[in-house]
Design an enzyme around this catalytic site. Structure first.
Site, PDB file in Angstrom:
ATOM      1  N   HIS A 102       9.196  81.418  30.561  1.00  0.00           N
ATOM      2  CA  HIS A 102       8.014  81.098  31.360  1.00  0.00           C
ATOM      3  C   HIS A 102       8.265  81.589  32.787  1.00  0.00           C
ATOM      4  CE1 HIS A 102       6.308  77.983  28.554  1.00  0.00           C
ATOM      5  NE2 HIS A 102       7.566  78.014  28.130  1.00  0.00           N
TER       6      HIS A 102
ATOM      7  N   HIS B 158      11.326  82.765  24.322  1.00  0.00           N
ATOM      8  CA  HIS B 158      10.379  83.139  25.370  1.00  0.00           C
ATOM      9  C   HIS B 158      10.785  82.526  26.695  1.00  0.00           C
ATOM     10  CE1 HIS B 158       8.823  79.303  23.823  1.00  0.00           C
ATOM     11  NE2 HIS B 158       8.177  79.150  24.971  1.00  0.00           N
TER      12      HIS B 158
END
Length: 140
Positions: free
Chosen positions: A104, A102
């Site tokens: 950010h 992932h």
């Protein structure tokens, strides 16, 4: 290390845990970080299983990074930010706490430090409003 199919992001992708979704396509999902470092802090995840950048399929990375850029541009605009930080962590020693790849996207402001990561849960109403704000900027 292997991919854990029971990590929290895998559960979100399967719909077992709710999220404040901003965007979704066949390859990825974007949702608000529930413990944001700044208003508008969003997460971009590929739907395919990979622990992190180190084991990710390069074709998946190519699709994800263009989405990261789109979300960053939208977040800067939506939150009238002075800049945007993009963060991506790999393995525990690298700061990773959820073991699903992932990115950010964190809106930043001159002279304003970030909140400490993974400390305080944001109010659901605030997260919902921030998700709508980012959705609108992505659609513009």
């Amino acid at each position: 290390m292997s991919y854990d199919t029971n990590n929290i992001f895998a559960k979100i992708l399967r719909g077992e845990i709710p999220c404040h979704k901003v965007y979704e396509n066949a390859d990825a999902i974007v949702f608000m970080d529930v413990m944001p470092q700044s208003p508008g802090h969003a997460l971009i995840l590929p739907k395919s299983a990979s622990r992190n950048l180190l084991d990710a399929d390069p074709a998946v990375l190519a699709k994800i990074i263009t989405l990261v850029q789109k979300v960053a541009v939208a977040a800067k605009s939506a939150y009238d930010a002075d800049g945007v930080s993009i963060a991506q962590f790999n393995e525990t020693a690298g700061g990773q706490t959820v073991f699903h790849l992932h990115f950010h996207v964190i809106p930043r402001y001159e002279g304003k430090p970030l909140n400490t990561h993974a400390r305080n849960m944001e109010d659901n109403a605030v997260l919902a409003a921030n998700a709508e704000k980012l959705k609108a900027a992505l659609a513009a």
